[in-house]
Design a protein around this motif. Structure first.
Motif, mmCIF file in Angstrom:
data_model
loop_
_atom_site.group_PDB
_atom_site.id
_atom_site.type_symbol
_atom_site.label_atom_id
_atom_site.label_comp_id
_atom_site.label_asym_id
_atom_site.label_seq_id
_atom_site.Cartn_x
_atom_site.Cartn_y
_atom_site.Cartn_z
ATOM 1 N N ASN A 174 0.850 -1.188 0.000
ATOM 2 C CA ASN A 174 0.000 0.000 0.000
ATOM 3 C C ASN A 174 0.886 1.239 0.000
ATOM 4 O O ASN A 174 1.416 1.637 1.040
ATOM 5 N N PRO A 175 1.076 1.866 -1.152
ATOM 6 C CA PRO A 175 1.940 3.050 -1.233
ATOM 7 C C PRO A 175 1.236 4.349 -0.837
ATOM 8 O O PRO A 175 1.800 5.420 -1.014
ATOM 9 N N LYS A 176 0.021 4.245 -0.315
ATOM 10 C CA LYS A 176 -0.745 5.439 0.046
ATOM 11 C C LYS A 176 -1.197 5.408 1.502
ATOM 12 O O LYS A 176 -2.337 5.747 1.821
ATOM 13 N N VAL A 177 -0.321 4.994 2.391
ATOM 14 C CA VAL A 177 -0.640 5.021 3.818
ATOM 15 C C VAL A 177 -0.744 6.474 4.295
ATOM 16 O O VAL A 177 0.103 7.307 3.966
ATOM 17 N N ILE A 178 -1.785 6.759 5.076
ATOM 18 C CA ILE A 178 -1.975 8.084 5.670
ATOM 19 C C ILE A 178 -2.254 7.912 7.161
ATOM 20 O O ILE A 178 -3.146 7.142 7.546
ATOM 21 N N VAL A 179 -1.487 8.612 7.995
ATOM 22 C CA VAL A 179 -1.685 8.587 9.440
ATOM 23 C C VAL A 179 -1.594 10.017 9.954
ATOM 24 O O VAL A 179 -0.529 10.623 9.932
ATOM 25 N N ASN A 180 -2.715 10.567 10.383
ATOM 26 C CA ASN A 180 -2.702 11.902 10.984
ATOM 27 C C ASN A 180 -3.873 12.038 11.945
ATOM 28 O O ASN A 180 -4.540 11.038 12.261
ATOM 29 N N GLU A 181 -4.142 13.241 12.417
ATOM 30 C CA GLU A 181 -5.196 13.438 13.398
ATOM 31 C C GLU A 181 -6.582 13.209 12.811
ATOM 32 O O GLU A 181 -7.552 13.028 13.550
ATOM 33 N N THR A 182 -6.686 13.195 11.480
ATOM 34 C CA THR A 182 -7.992 13.077 10.830
ATOM 35 C C THR A 182 -8.240 11.693 10.245
ATOM 36 O O THR A 182 -9.340 11.148 10.365
ATOM 37 N N VAL A 183 -7.213 11.120 9.595
ATOM 38 C CA VAL A 183 -7.376 9.875 8.839
ATOM 39 C C VAL A 183 -6.376 8.835 9.321
ATOM 40 O O VAL A 183 -5.221 9.150 9.632
ATOM 41 N N MET A 184 -6.828 7.575 9.362
ATOM 42 C CA MET A 184 -5.954 6.462 9.712
ATOM 43 C C MET A 184 -6.108 5.349 8.680
ATOM 44 O O MET A 184 -7.209 4.825 8.472
#
Length: 280
Positions: free
Chosen positions: A157-167
């Motif tokens: 998965n080359p589109k991992v997103i981890v932040n305060e909004t999205v996991m």
């Protein structure tokens, strides 16, 4: 759940028969019979009909069987099937919970394509969001040692997103064409930042015929927020498991108390994701 049958679909055509013969010539006699036997028996027993029938089997996330439902109609080429799974579960008197649903067609394709004549689409809807993905149906053996052994699974998965909004997260299914399948899977994952720094994590055990969903923070711990903060919370994950093949779904959930499903994608990896990497 939706499924559309192409207008051009035929149970038997010249290309299909040629592929069967060409494939058998590459193998010895016993291997050819093991491959062709079930397909030829299916053709004869179904009367070479172009019409398709559908049946659903409902399992828990741990692979426990609950119920089955046979769709009452038969469907011709050019027609489509749509089922409201929420209503179906209610009609079967099953409680509100997470389930796996195995869709079975009366005919797949055992030729060189090794897949169905089309793809299933799944649509998840709540009051704020719609998330959709599609996946093919397969006529080939899956995790069935007496017919075919598997080297292993690699999911990217080359589109991992981890932040305060999205996991970001990953849902893996330890599926099989053998109803008696009894092998648990134990995948491992690595998370790679743009500068090459890595984290390693244990995905956890997936029971036979079951599924497991893990968020990026579940796999790599809460320190993943600080690990990815210098890179805007973005990274690539690679998950592997030897000896079995797994079905993979990449998910995006809102990182709040609702954990709402924002996006879902059947990917190993998705072609558009790879195209994006190549462009960069």
């Amino acid at each position: 759940m939706g499924f559309s049958i192409p207008i051009w679909y035929r149970a038997v055509n010249f290309k299909y028969l040629r592929s069967l013969v060409a494939g058998s010539l590459k193998k010895n006699f016993l291997a050819s019979m093991k491959d062709l036997g079930p397909e030829l028996f299916s053709l004869v027993s179904s009367g070479f009909s172009n019409n398709l029938r559908f049946k659903l089997h409902i399992l828990s996330r741990n692979g426990e069987y609950f119920a089955s439902h046979e769709v009452p109609s038969t469907y011709k080429p050019g027609s489509s099937v749509e089922l409201d799974l929420t209503k179906l579960l209610t009609n079967l008197a099953l409680p509100d919970a997470d389930y796996l649903i195995i869709a079975v067609m009366s005919r797949g394709r055992m030729d060189g394509n090794r897949s169905s004549p089309a793809s299933y689409s799944m649509t998840y809807i709540d009051q704020d969001n719609v998330a959709i993905y599609r996946t093919g149906a397969f006529a080939r053996p899956l995790n069935e040692g007496r017919l075919k052994s598997h080297v292993g699974f690699t999911g990217i998965n080359p589109k991992v997103i981890v932040n305060e909004t999205v996991m970001s997260g990953l849902l893996l299914i330890n599926h099989s064409s053998d109803p008696e399948y009894a092998q648990a899977a134990h995948p491992t994952s690595i998370l790679i930042r743009e500068d090459g720094e890595r984290l390693k994590g244990d995905f956890g055990e997936i029971p036979p015929l079951g599924a497991r969903e893990m968020s990026i923070s579940d796999i790599f711990g809460s320190s993943v927020f600080e690990f990815l903060r210098p890179f805007n919370g973005r990274a690539t994950s690679i998950t592997t498991c030897t000896g079995v093949t797994l079905a993979s779904l990449h998910v995006q959930r809102s990182n709040d108390n609702r954990h709402t499903l924002l996006g879902i994608e059947h990917s190993r990896p998705a072609h558009m994701n790879i195209a994006g990497i190549l462009q960069h």
